[in-house]
Enzyme design. Structure first.
Site, PDB file in Angstrom:
ATOM      1  N   HIS A  97       2.125   0.666  -4.343  1.00 24.59           N
ATOM      2  CA  HIS A  97       1.632  -0.101  -3.197  1.00 24.59           C
ATOM      3  C   HIS A  97       1.168   0.808  -2.054  1.00 24.59           C
ATOM      4  O   HIS A  97       0.855   0.305  -0.968  1.00 24.59           O
ATOM      5  CB  HIS A  97       2.715  -1.051  -2.684  1.00 24.59           C
ATOM      6  CG  HIS A  97       3.007  -2.189  -3.622  1.00 24.59           C
ATOM      7  ND1 HIS A  97       3.755  -2.036  -4.763  1.00 24.59           N
ATOM      8  CD2 HIS A  97       2.634  -3.494  -3.586  1.00 24.59           C
ATOM      9  CE1 HIS A  97       3.857  -3.197  -5.385  1.00 24.59           C
ATOM     10  NE2 HIS A  97       3.182  -4.089  -4.701  1.00 24.59           N
ATOM     11  N   GLU A 156       1.523  -6.629 -12.732  1.00 26.87           N
ATOM     12  CA  GLU A 156       2.533  -5.696 -12.229  1.00 26.87           C
ATOM     13  C   GLU A 156       3.831  -5.796 -13.019  1.00 26.87           C
ATOM     14  O   GLU A 156       4.456  -4.769 -13.335  1.00 26.87           O
ATOM     15  CB  GLU A 156       2.782  -5.954 -10.739  1.00 26.87           C
ATOM     16  CG  GLU A 156       1.599  -5.554  -9.867  1.00 26.87           C
ATOM     17  CD  GLU A 156       1.848  -5.835  -8.397  1.00 26.87           C
ATOM     18  OE1 GLU A 156       2.923  -6.400  -8.070  1.00 26.87           O
ATOM     19  OE2 GLU A 156       0.983  -5.516  -7.561  1.00 26.87           O
TER      20      GLU A 156
END
Length: 310
Positions: free
Chosen positions: A189, A156
């Site tokens: 997310h 990420e």
């Protein structure tokens, strides 16, 4: 057009004349002239082929000079490689690994105190467990631990900081890029919504409320790690902070309000936030980490970002 006319007229000739006519090169001069209806005289330049345009046409060199200077001076800056822009460099790596993690641990002073108060073992036993090789070997064989502490922080931060910030910063500047990257990070997310809706883990309203809350704090955390990436010029600091925050989770403020030792615990929360705000600038001072690749990139492009680069 002249080549086409020559080809068509060659059909009316005999084969020998047509062959000789086709063998002759036909020049199609590239001219720069004013409109025929205008009053000015024509401005004709020398003929230019595609490859020799920069050498034969002074006007072409003049018009492409800014673009060429930008490419050579900014994106082909000597000593600023792609890996360097992505935060993979050795200069200042030790402070870049330690100081941002220390700053994040100071921010989590209250949750760390709460964790130590609720832990059944004392500090010495806890350190023995943390430093034991068996504990680390057990963690390395746990796929969930590897995902949360190693794979997710590395991938990420690599995508949303190391890859995205060097692309956005020349277009938007460092300040807007710090707040733009976290938006993509928060949207990434949203897959938790589909998982919860699929397995009906809660009501639809609570699922979307939880997703909005998760988007908010992941965006704030993304802005913080983007700030660390720009101020240190390294990727290792954001990765370690990301791994630490994944381990700690979101601070349990409600549990702290109901804790038997509520007063010292809340004092620890307030002290951690205060020290974090006080030490944010000194511990991320660019002088501690050497030259900053993104700042060098923008300086070469003529864009100064003094608040983040100094």
């Amino acid at each position: 057009m002249e080549e086409t006319r020559a080809f068509r007229s060659a059909g009316a000739l005999n084969p020998s004349e047509a062959a000789s006519r086709r063998a002759e090169p036909t020049a199609a001069p590239l001219t720069f002239s004013r409109s025929r209806t205008g009053s000015g005289s024509g401005l004709e330049g020398p003929s230019c082929s595609h490859k020799a345009a920069l050498h034969q046409c002074p006007g072409g060199v003049k018009s492409l000079a800014p673009l060429r200077a930008t490419l050579e001076g900014t994106y082909r800056h000597p000593g600023t490689s792609l890996l360097t822009l992505m935060g993979f460099r050795l200069e200042g790596i030790f402070p870049a690994a330690l100081l941002p993690l220390l700053l994040t641990m100071i921010l989590f002073l209250g949750p760390l105190m709460q964790l130590s108060m609720d832990c059944p073992c004392d500090l010495a036993d806890g350190l023995k467990v943390v430093l034991a090789p068996r504990s680390w070997a057990r963690c390395l064989t746990d796929m969930r631990w590897l995902r949360n502490q190693v794979i997710a922080p590395l991938t990420e931060e690599l995508v949303f900081r190391a890859c995205m910030l060097p692309m956005l910063a020349p277009c938007t500047g460092l300040g807007p890029a710090v707040f733009t990257c976290p938006l993509f990070f928060g949207v990434a997310h949203f897959h938790h919504i589909f998982e919860q809706l699929r397995f009906r883990q809660s009501s639809v309203g609570s699922i979307f409320l939880s997703a909005a809350f998760q988007f908010s704090y992941t965006a704030v955390f993304g802005a913080y790690t983007a700030f660390l990436f720009i101020r240190t010029g390294h990727l290792i600091g954001p990765v370690l902070c990301h791994s630490f925050c994944n381990y700690m989770g979101f601070p349990a403020v409600c549990a702290a309000l109901e804790h038997p030792q509520r007063r010292p615990l809340l004092a620890g929360y307030a002290l951690g936030v205060g020290l974090f705000l006080l030490l944010l600038q000194p511990l991320t001072d660019p002088k501690l980490y050497g030259s900053l690749p993104l700042c060098v990139l923008l300086e070469r492009a003529g864009d100064s970002e003094a608040p983040l680069c100094s």
